[in-house]
Design a protein around this motif. Sequence first.
Motif, PDB file in Angstrom:
ATOM      1  N   ARG A 195     -53.257-112.207  71.886  1.00  9.40           N
ATOM      2  CA  ARG A 195     -52.786-113.561  71.605  1.00  9.40           C
ATOM      3  C   ARG A 195     -51.417-113.586  70.937  1.00  9.40           C
ATOM      4  NH1 ARG A 195     -55.576-117.374  74.525  1.00  9.40           N
ATOM      5  NH2 ARG A 195     -57.745-116.713  74.723  1.00  9.40           N
ATOM      6  N   ASN A 196     -50.712-112.475  70.931  1.00 13.25           N
ATOM      7  CA  ASN A 196     -49.390-112.461  70.295  1.00 13.25           C
ATOM      8  C   ASN A 196     -48.396-111.755  71.203  1.00 13.25           C
ATOM      9  OD1 ASN A 196     -47.805-113.031  67.750  1.00 13.25           O
ATOM     10  ND2 ASN A 196     -47.405-110.838  67.999  1.00 13.25           N
ATOM     11  N   CYS A 197     -47.333-112.467  71.626  1.00  8.20           N
ATOM     12  CA  CYS A 197     -46.319-111.899  72.517  1.00  8.20           C
ATOM     13  C   CYS A 197     -45.373-111.027  71.709  1.00  8.20           C
ATOM     14  CB  CYS A 197     -45.548-113.020  73.214  1.00  8.20           C
ATOM     15  SG  CYS A 197     -44.223-112.438  74.284  1.00  8.20           S
ATOM     16  N   SER A 198     -45.221-109.772  72.137  1.00  9.58           N
ATOM     17  CA  SER A 198     -44.373-108.827  71.401  1.00  9.58           C
ATOM     18  C   SER A 198     -42.903-109.210  71.456  1.00  9.58           C
ATOM     19  CB  SER A 198     -44.555-107.413  71.975  1.00  9.58           C
ATOM     20  OG  SER A 198     -45.885-106.981  71.840  1.00  9.58           O
ATOM     21  N   LEU A 199     -42.471-109.924  72.475  1.00 11.21           N
ATOM     22  CA  LEU A 199     -41.062-110.286  72.612  1.00 11.21           C
ATOM     23  C   LEU A 199     -40.741-111.586  71.887  1.00 11.21           C
ATOM     24  CD1 LEU A 199     -40.438-109.271  76.331  1.00 11.21           C
ATOM     25  CD2 LEU A 199     -39.323-108.289  74.327  1.00 11.21           C
ATOM     26  N   PHE A 200     -41.597-112.586  72.055  1.00 17.22           N
ATOM     27  CA  PHE A 200     -41.352-113.865  71.387  1.00 17.22           C
ATOM     28  C   PHE A 200     -41.854-113.873  69.943  1.00 17.22           C
ATOM     29  CE2 PHE A 200     -41.166-115.487  75.823  1.00 17.22           C
ATOM     30  CZ  PHE A 200     -39.912-116.073  75.751  1.00 17.22           C
ATOM     31  N   GLU A 201     -42.749-112.909  69.639  1.00 12.24           N
ATOM     32  CA  GLU A 201     -43.359-112.839  68.315  1.00 12.24           C
ATOM     33  C   GLU A 201     -43.988-114.172  67.931  1.00 12.24           C
ATOM     34  OE1 GLU A 201     -40.096-111.419  65.864  1.00 12.24           O
ATOM     35  OE2 GLU A 201     -40.798-109.355  66.087  1.00 12.24           O
ATOM     36  N   GLN A 202     -44.690-114.728  68.894  1.00 14.03           N
ATOM     37  CA  GLN A 202     -45.365-116.005  68.714  1.00 14.03           C
ATOM     38  C   GLN A 202     -46.767-115.909  69.309  1.00 14.03           C
ATOM     39  OE1 GLN A 202     -44.320-118.840  67.240  1.00 14.03           O
ATOM     40  NE2 GLN A 202     -42.326-117.993  66.671  1.00 14.03           N
ATOM     41  N   GLU A 204     -34.830-106.012  68.683  1.00 14.43           N
ATOM     42  CA  GLU A 204     -34.889-104.568  68.959  1.00 14.43           C
ATOM     43  C   GLU A 204     -35.622-104.289  70.265  1.00 14.43           C
ATOM     44  OE1 GLU A 204     -36.600-100.428  66.923  1.00 14.43           O
ATOM     45  OE2 GLU A 204     -36.640-102.321  65.816  1.00 14.43           O
ATOM     46  N   LEU A 205     -36.785-104.880  70.421  1.00  6.60           N
ATOM     47  CA  LEU A 205     -37.546-104.677  71.654  1.00  6.60           C
ATOM     48  C   LEU A 205     -36.818-105.309  72.833  1.00  6.60           C
ATOM     49  CD1 LEU A 205     -40.074-103.569  72.977  1.00  6.60           C
ATOM     50  CD2 LEU A 205     -41.234-105.736  72.452  1.00  6.60           C
ATOM     51  N   GLY A 206     -36.167-106.457  72.625  1.00  4.39           N
ATOM     52  CA  GLY A 206     -35.413-107.089  73.701  1.00  4.39           C
ATOM     53  C   GLY A 206     -34.269-106.225  74.194  1.00  4.39           C
ATOM     54  N   ALA A 207     -33.592-105.523  73.263  1.00  2.49           N
ATOM     55  CA  ALA A 207     -32.508-104.621  73.654  1.00  2.49           C
ATOM     56  C   ALA A 207     -33.042-103.461  74.477  1.00  2.49           C
ATOM     57  CB  ALA A 207     -31.780-104.120  72.410  1.00  2.49           C
ATOM     58  N   ARG A 208     -34.214-102.942  74.086  1.00  2.00           N
ATOM     59  CA  ARG A 208     -34.824-101.851  74.862  1.00  2.00           C
ATOM     60  C   ARG A 208     -35.222-102.325  76.259  1.00  2.00           C
ATOM     61  NH1 ARG A 208     -39.581 -98.870  72.010  1.00  2.00           N
ATOM     62  NH2 ARG A 208     -39.228 -97.539  73.843  1.00  2.00           N
ATOM     63  N   VAL A 209     -35.721-103.545  76.331  1.00  2.00           N
ATOM     64  CA  VAL A 209     -36.100-104.106  77.637  1.00  2.00           C
ATOM     65  C   VAL A 209     -34.869-104.238  78.536  1.00  2.00           C
ATOM     66  CG1 VAL A 209     -36.902-106.199  78.795  1.00  2.00           C
ATOM     67  CG2 VAL A 209     -38.156-105.299  76.832  1.00  2.00           C
ATOM     68  N   ASN A 257     -42.038-113.468  83.466  1.00  6.31           N
ATOM     69  CA  ASN A 257     -41.264-114.125  84.516  1.00  6.31           C
ATOM     70  C   ASN A 257     -39.765-113.932  84.317  1.00  6.31           C
ATOM     71  OD1 ASN A 257     -43.511-115.053  85.843  1.00  6.31           O
ATOM     72  ND2 ASN A 257     -43.446-117.098  84.972  1.00  6.31           N
ATOM     73  N   ARG A 258     -39.319-114.000  83.082  1.00  2.00           N
ATOM     74  CA  ARG A 258     -37.894-113.832  82.808  1.00  2.00           C
ATOM     75  C   ARG A 258     -37.437-112.409  83.128  1.00  2.00           C
ATOM     76  NH1 ARG A 258     -37.069-117.074  77.134  1.00  2.00           N
ATOM     77  NH2 ARG A 258     -35.066-115.983  77.206  1.00  2.00           N
ATOM     78  N   PHE A 285     -24.001-111.394  83.981  1.00  2.00           N
ATOM     79  CA  PHE A 285     -24.647-110.945  82.748  1.00  2.00           C
ATOM     80  C   PHE A 285     -24.491-111.995  81.652  1.00  2.00           C
ATOM     81  CE2 PHE A 285     -25.233-106.807  84.564  1.00  2.00           C
ATOM     82  CZ  PHE A 285     -26.191-106.191  83.776  1.00  2.00           C
ATOM     83  N   ALA A 286     -23.279-112.541  81.520  1.00  2.00           N
ATOM     84  CA  ALA A 286     -23.030-113.501  80.444  1.00  2.00           C
ATOM     85  C   ALA A 286     -23.757-114.814  80.667  1.00  2.00           C
ATOM     86  CB  ALA A 286     -21.526-113.750  80.310  1.00  2.00           C
ATOM     87  N   GLU A 287     -23.818-115.275  81.920  1.00  3.67           N
ATOM     88  CA  GLU A 287     -24.374-116.595  82.209  1.00  3.67           C
ATOM     89  C   GLU A 287     -25.873-116.580  82.502  1.00  3.67           C
ATOM     90  OE1 GLU A 287     -22.086-118.251  85.376  1.00  3.67           O
ATOM     91  OE2 GLU A 287     -20.242-118.416  84.186  1.00  3.67           O
ATOM     92  N   ASP A 288     -26.398-115.450  82.985  1.00  3.09           N
ATOM     93  CA  ASP A 288     -27.789-115.435  83.436  1.00  3.09           C
ATOM     94  C   ASP A 288     -28.635-114.341  82.779  1.00  3.09           C
ATOM     95  OD1 ASP A 288     -27.424-117.549  85.433  1.00  3.09           O
ATOM     96  OD2 ASP A 288     -26.236-116.074  86.513  1.00  3.09           O
ATOM     97  N   ILE A 289     -28.197-113.088  82.894  1.00  2.00           N
ATOM     98  CA  ILE A 289     -29.046-111.974  82.474  1.00  2.00           C
ATOM     99  C   ILE A 289     -29.227-111.943  80.961  1.00  2.00           C
ATOM    100  CG2 ILE A 289     -29.249-109.460  82.411  1.00  2.00           C
ATOM    101  CD1 ILE A 289     -27.961-109.370  85.158  1.00  2.00           C
ATOM    102  N   ASP A 290     -28.126-111.995  80.221  1.00  2.36           N
ATOM    103  CA  ASP A 290     -28.235-111.941  78.756  1.00  2.36           C
ATOM    104  C   ASP A 290     -29.072-113.094  78.196  1.00  2.36           C
ATOM    105  OD1 ASP A 290     -26.780-109.629  78.747  1.00  2.36           O
ATOM    106  OD2 ASP A 290     -24.870-110.580  78.235  1.00  2.36           O
ATOM    107  N   PRO A 291     -28.841-114.357  78.622  1.00  2.00           N
ATOM    108  CA  PRO A 291     -29.709-115.435  78.112  1.00  2.00           C
ATOM    109  C   PRO A 291     -31.167-115.273  78.528  1.00  2.00           C
ATOM    110  CG  PRO A 291     -27.683-116.342  79.028  1.00  2.00           C
ATOM    111  CD  PRO A 291     -27.723-114.904  79.420  1.00  2.00           C
TER     112      PRO A 291
END
Length: 239
Positions: free
Chosen positions: A159-166, A132-137, A192-193, A118-124
């Motif tokens: 054209r706008n990613c809800s997670l990256f907000e870009q 907020e949305l990332g925590a729900r995911v 993919n992530r 979790f610390a080395e792979d999943i969390d990053p």
Amino acid sequence: MVREANVKAFKSEKALVESNMKVDGLQTEVAALKALVITSTPSKPNRHLHPQLDRKRSADRRSGSSAPGSPAKERLVEGAEEVDVKEKYIDPVLRAEYMQWKKLPNLEPGNPFLSRVFAEDIDPCLEFTNKELGARVKEAVIQNTLCLDPVKDDEDLPRNCSLFEQPRRCSHRLTFGDADKQSHYISHLARNRIAAVCDFLTYCRYVTQGLVKAHCNEVYWEIMLRRRNMAIARLGFLN
């Protein structure tokens, strides 16, 4: 008479040459056999004398496994694409944590093995700009309640990613189970992530349920392969 003598002489010379060739061949075979016997030792057996080792090696290549602590060169096939794999070495600390987890596998992130993953792979991998949305995911991925669906070809891609907000071309949408029908459009990179983490946790879930009938070494390398995929997805290399 002269002609007959010449024919006999020719046949005799031909027979002599063939005999010399046979002798040379036998000498070569004897020398090779001596080399085989001399070079085959318990610590370094010669595979010509022990064909079962080659069969075992071929089986290991097909299963993607290797003996603990020994490097193995192989080619892993993902779909129709071959991926070069360099020499592999087992981390003794990580393997000790894995073996402890394998005795009683579970998906509790508090144990040393999964805590490290979790610390080395999943969390990053699940760290996004939208906290907020990332925590729900992350919670939905752990609970196995997240749904990922591709956007239909006939739809206009947001054209706008809800997670990256870009501003990004969004090829997928995610929802949080049947209770929440709200869709969140995400880019291919975010998809993919998330998918790489889901693949890792799904495989571990199968292990905890006893559905994976494989040697612990094979399971170890399957888990390492999925950790590798999470790292690659986080860096943006997976399609």
